[in-house]
Design a protein around this motif. Structure first.
Motif, PDB file in Angstrom:
ATOM      1  N   ILE A  40      -3.991   5.964   0.338  1.00  0.00           N
ATOM      2  CA  ILE A  40      -4.480   5.868   1.715  1.00  0.00           C
ATOM      3  C   ILE A  40      -4.381   4.422   2.188  1.00  0.00           C
ATOM      4  O   ILE A  40      -4.106   3.518   1.415  1.00  0.00           O
ATOM      5  CB  ILE A  40      -5.933   6.355   1.827  1.00  0.00           C
ATOM      6  CG1 ILE A  40      -6.830   5.560   0.862  1.00  0.00           C
ATOM      7  CG2 ILE A  40      -6.039   7.840   1.537  1.00  0.00           C
ATOM      8  CD1 ILE A  40      -8.286   5.946   0.914  1.00  0.00           C
ATOM      9  N   GLN A  41      -4.636   4.215   3.462  1.00  0.00           N
ATOM     10  CA  GLN A  41      -4.583   2.873   4.021  1.00  0.00           C
ATOM     11  C   GLN A  41      -5.667   1.997   3.388  1.00  0.00           C
ATOM     12  O   GLN A  41      -6.827   2.416   3.290  1.00  0.00           O
ATOM     13  CB  GLN A  41      -4.788   2.929   5.537  1.00  0.00           C
ATOM     14  CG  GLN A  41      -3.644   3.583   6.285  1.00  0.00           C
ATOM     15  CD  GLN A  41      -2.352   2.813   6.159  1.00  0.00           C
ATOM     16  OE1 GLN A  41      -2.350   1.583   6.128  1.00  0.00           O
ATOM     17  NE2 GLN A  41      -1.253   3.528   6.062  1.00  0.00           N
ATOM     18  N   PRO A  42      -5.330   0.787   2.951  1.00  0.00           N
ATOM     19  CA  PRO A  42      -6.316  -0.088   2.310  1.00  0.00           C
ATOM     20  C   PRO A  42      -7.559  -0.317   3.150  1.00  0.00           C
ATOM     21  O   PRO A  42      -8.653  -0.495   2.615  1.00  0.00           O
ATOM     22  CB  PRO A  42      -5.535  -1.396   2.116  1.00  0.00           C
ATOM     23  CG  PRO A  42      -4.108  -0.978   2.066  1.00  0.00           C
ATOM     24  CD  PRO A  42      -3.990   0.189   3.002  1.00  0.00           C
ATOM     25  N   GLY A  43      -7.421  -0.272   4.457  1.00  0.00           N
ATOM     26  CA  GLY A  43      -8.547  -0.544   5.331  1.00  0.00           C
ATOM     27  C   GLY A  43      -9.668   0.469   5.257  1.00  0.00           C
ATOM     28  O   GLY A  43     -10.790   0.170   5.670  1.00  0.00           O
ATOM     29  N   ILE A  44      -9.389   1.682   4.774  1.00  0.00           N
ATOM     30  CA  ILE A  44     -10.453   2.683   4.721  1.00  0.00           C
ATOM     31  C   ILE A  44     -10.894   2.985   3.288  1.00  0.00           C
ATOM     32  O   ILE A  44     -11.682   3.903   3.067  1.00  0.00           O
ATOM     33  CB  ILE A  44     -10.043   3.992   5.428  1.00  0.00           C
ATOM     34  CG1 ILE A  44      -8.859   4.655   4.702  1.00  0.00           C
ATOM     35  CG2 ILE A  44      -9.746   3.757   6.878  1.00  0.00           C
ATOM     36  CD1 ILE A  44      -8.563   6.059   5.231  1.00  0.00           C
ATOM     37  N   ILE A  45     -10.400   2.210   2.307  1.00  0.00           N
ATOM     38  CA  ILE A  45     -10.886   2.367   0.949  1.00  0.00           C
ATOM     39  C   ILE A  45     -12.312   1.817   0.885  1.00  0.00           C
ATOM     40  O   ILE A  45     -12.562   0.692   1.310  1.00  0.00           O
ATOM     41  CB  ILE A  45      -9.989   1.617  -0.057  1.00  0.00           C
ATOM     42  CG1 ILE A  45      -8.608   2.288  -0.128  1.00  0.00           C
ATOM     43  CG2 ILE A  45     -10.624   1.615  -1.456  1.00  0.00           C
ATOM     44  CD1 ILE A  45      -7.635   1.596  -1.057  1.00  0.00           C
ATOM     45  N   PRO A  46     -13.260   2.587   0.375  1.00  0.00           N
ATOM     46  CA  PRO A  46     -14.646   2.112   0.339  1.00  0.00           C
ATOM     47  C   PRO A  46     -14.840   0.987  -0.664  1.00  0.00           C
ATOM     48  O   PRO A  46     -13.937   0.663  -1.449  1.00  0.00           O
ATOM     49  CB  PRO A  46     -15.430   3.366  -0.066  1.00  0.00           C
ATOM     50  CG  PRO A  46     -14.439   4.204  -0.793  1.00  0.00           C
ATOM     51  CD  PRO A  46     -13.116   3.945  -0.143  1.00  0.00           C
ATOM     52  N   ASN A  47     -16.021   0.405  -0.658  1.00  0.00           N
ATOM     53  CA  ASN A  47     -16.287  -0.708  -1.574  1.00  0.00           C
ATOM     54  C   ASN A  47     -16.426  -0.210  -3.015  1.00  0.00           C
ATOM     55  O   ASN A  47     -16.460   0.990  -3.285  1.00  0.00           O
ATOM     56  CB  ASN A  47     -17.539  -1.485  -1.136  1.00  0.00           C
ATOM     57  CG  ASN A  47     -18.790  -0.621  -1.140  1.00  0.00           C
ATOM     58  OD1 ASN A  47     -18.980   0.223  -1.999  1.00  0.00           O
ATOM     59  ND2 ASN A  47     -19.663  -0.845  -0.159  1.00  0.00           N
TER      60      ASN A  47
END
Length: 267
Positions: A176-183
């Motif tokens: 998935i897009q790195p921007g929506i990977i959770p912490n």
């Protein structure tokens, strides 16, 4: 010839985290990972991957110790060796390790390797450990074992050294897009949920001494997860996560900090 289930995991201590890392290694970090659909838990071995048709098997044994000696590594190979000698055709044999002693590898930078990357003296100790463990197990007739058979088996084994955090294994599940990977906290919580789902399969009835004729018959005992189920769990947690929007009361922080990671964001 039939295959009889022996030494299921309920008979000994389970290194649950290592077993889940081993599952996610099979699922995401092999060139043939996309062929593996079922993950059969505590049946043939700690974990066995199976293709969608139930005909091809990836057998994996896991050990969480961080500094295993060559002899200890040999002992851990015993269930893989039992399956190598069985009537079923196990296509791949993987020993997933938390770490090994400095005396084992020729090139210590390789974390995925075969017996050709093992020091000659260590190979001797691996064989010794394997033979000793065969002698200790009632389900292997060690009098029928030959040096040629052991050497042939060791050529088929792949050794994998765990070099990743739980969160890294979860990141690899979906692209998935790195921007929506959770912490990392949420990724670790998701890993723990997968671990718990995997461990729960061991409680679905005892399979000790069950006899099967074909690989796919193992699916009748519901000791398995599918790659689709795991991916769906991860996507659900990423898309529907519900962290505390306004934080938590200051006085509650000491209690909150003792929660398991997977419970911290539960509303």
């Amino acid at each position: 010839m039939a295959y009889i289930v022996k030494s299921s995991e309920r008979l000994r201590h389970s290194a649950a985290e290592t077993e889940t890392k081993a599952l996610l290694h099979l699922m995401n970090f092999r060139t043939d990972s996309n062929q593996i659909y079922y993950f059969v838990v505590d049946f043939f071995n700690d974990l066995t991957g199976m293709d969608r048709m139930g005909q091809k098997l990836w057998d994996i044994q896991s050990k969480g110790a961080k500094n295993s000696s060559p002899k200890a590594v040999g002992k851990e190979l015993v269930t893989l060796f039992k399956n190598y000698r069985s009537a079923l055709d196990f296509g791949y044999y993987v020993l997933f390790l938390g770490g090994v002693s400095n005396t084992l590898r020729i090139d210590a930078s390789k974390n995925i390797f075969d017996i050709t990357n093992v020091q000659a003296k260590s190979v001797i100790q691996i064989k010794k450990g394997l033979i000793e463990e065969c002698q200790a197990k009632t389900y292997i007739d060690e009098t029928t074992i030959t040096d040629k058979e052991i050497e042939s088996f060791l050529k088929k084994v792949q050794f994998v050294i765990d070099d990743k955090k739980p969160s890294d294994y979860v990141k690899s599940i979906v692209k998935i897009q790195p921007g929506i990977i959770p912490n990392e906290e949420i990724l670790t919580a998701i890993f723990n949920e997968i671990r718990d789902q995997q461990s729960s399969k061991k409680n679905i009835g005892s399979v000790e001494n069950i006899t099967i004729e074909t690989c796919d018959e193992a699916l009748n005992y519901y000791h398995h997860l599918t790659s689709g189920e795991i991916k769906l769990l991860v996507l659900n947690r990423i898309i529907n996560r519900n962290p505390f929007d306004k934080g938590i009361p200051f006085s509650f922080i000491p209690i909150y900090n003792h929660f398991p990671e997977e419970k911290k964001n539960t509303p």
